[in-house]
Scaffold this active site. Structure first.
Site, PDB file in Angstrom:
ATOM      1  N   CYS A  11       0.763  -1.228  -0.167  1.00 46.82           N
ATOM      2  CA  CYS A  11      -0.106  -0.057   0.055  1.00 46.82           C
ATOM      3  C   CYS A  11       0.901   1.374   0.239  1.00 46.82           C
ATOM      4  O   CYS A  11       2.136   1.156  -0.029  1.00 46.82           O
ATOM      5  CB  CYS A  11      -0.850  -0.156   1.136  1.00 46.82           C
ATOM      6  SG  CYS A  11      -0.132   0.157   2.803  1.00 46.82           S
ATOM      7  N   CYS A  85      -1.846   1.591  -4.279  1.00 41.55           N
ATOM      8  CA  CYS A  85      -0.633   2.224  -4.556  1.00 41.55           C
ATOM      9  C   CYS A  85      -0.618   2.380  -6.124  1.00 41.55           C
ATOM     10  O   CYS A  85       0.486   2.874  -6.699  1.00 41.55           O
ATOM     11  CB  CYS A  85       0.447   1.443  -4.091  1.00 41.55           C
ATOM     12  SG  CYS A  85       0.533  -0.306  -4.695  1.00 41.55           S
ATOM     13  N   CYS A  89       3.909  -0.482  -8.447  1.00 45.05           N
ATOM     14  CA  CYS A  89       4.257  -1.626  -8.318  1.00 45.05           C
ATOM     15  C   CYS A  89       4.745  -2.005  -9.676  1.00 45.05           C
ATOM     16  O   CYS A  89       4.062  -2.172 -10.836  1.00 45.05           O
ATOM     17  CB  CYS A  89       3.239  -2.736  -7.786  1.00 45.05           C
ATOM     18  SG  CYS A  89       3.921  -4.284  -7.397  1.00 45.05           S
TER      19      CYS A  89
END
Length: 132
Positions: A11, A85, A89
């Site tokens: 997160c 997020c 990633c």
């Protein structure tokens, strides 16, 4: 997937949702799953309300520290669970990705965080059932 799968929870601040999810998976899976947790913009400390919510369920996360998300964390993971997020990633072929839509507990009081905690526990339990 490896014999002992690695799951990464991500997160933004790595201070609430991802910490709670990682703690539940560690508690429920024991050594059957390697658990990582990180944030794209880690906070200085764990959200104290997340700590209180987990303590209510018998899990102590007071010693946890928010960690920065690294490419290596993603590379070694079989499953990457993101929680708000966005595109922070990296994507690797062969890695399973899930995005869990969960409210951010930052700034919320304990009664408001309990349902988030409970939702995370249900999702982690289902994930573990799928992995093992």
């Amino acid at each position: 997937m490896r014999e002992t799968p690695t799951v990464l929870f991500v997160c933004v601040h790595n201070a609430g949702r991802s910490q709670m999810a990682a703690a539940y998976l560690r508690e429920l899976a024991g050594e059957r799953v390697r658990v990582l947790s990180a944030g794209s913009e880690p906070a200085d400390r764990i959200n104290p309300v997340a700590v209180a919510a987990m303590t209510e369920d018998g899990i102590d996360i007071t010693e946890n520290t928010p960690q920065i998300l690294t490419t290596d964390d993603v590379r070694v993971s079989d499953v990457v669970i993101t929680m708000g997020c966005g595109d922070a990633c990296p994507i690797f072929p062969g890695t399973r990705y899930e995005d869990w839509q969960l409210d951010d507990p930052a700034g919320l009081d304990l009664p408001a965080v309990r349902p988030i905690r409970d939702d995370i526990k249900l999702r982690v339990t289902a994930l573990l059932d799928d992995l093992i």
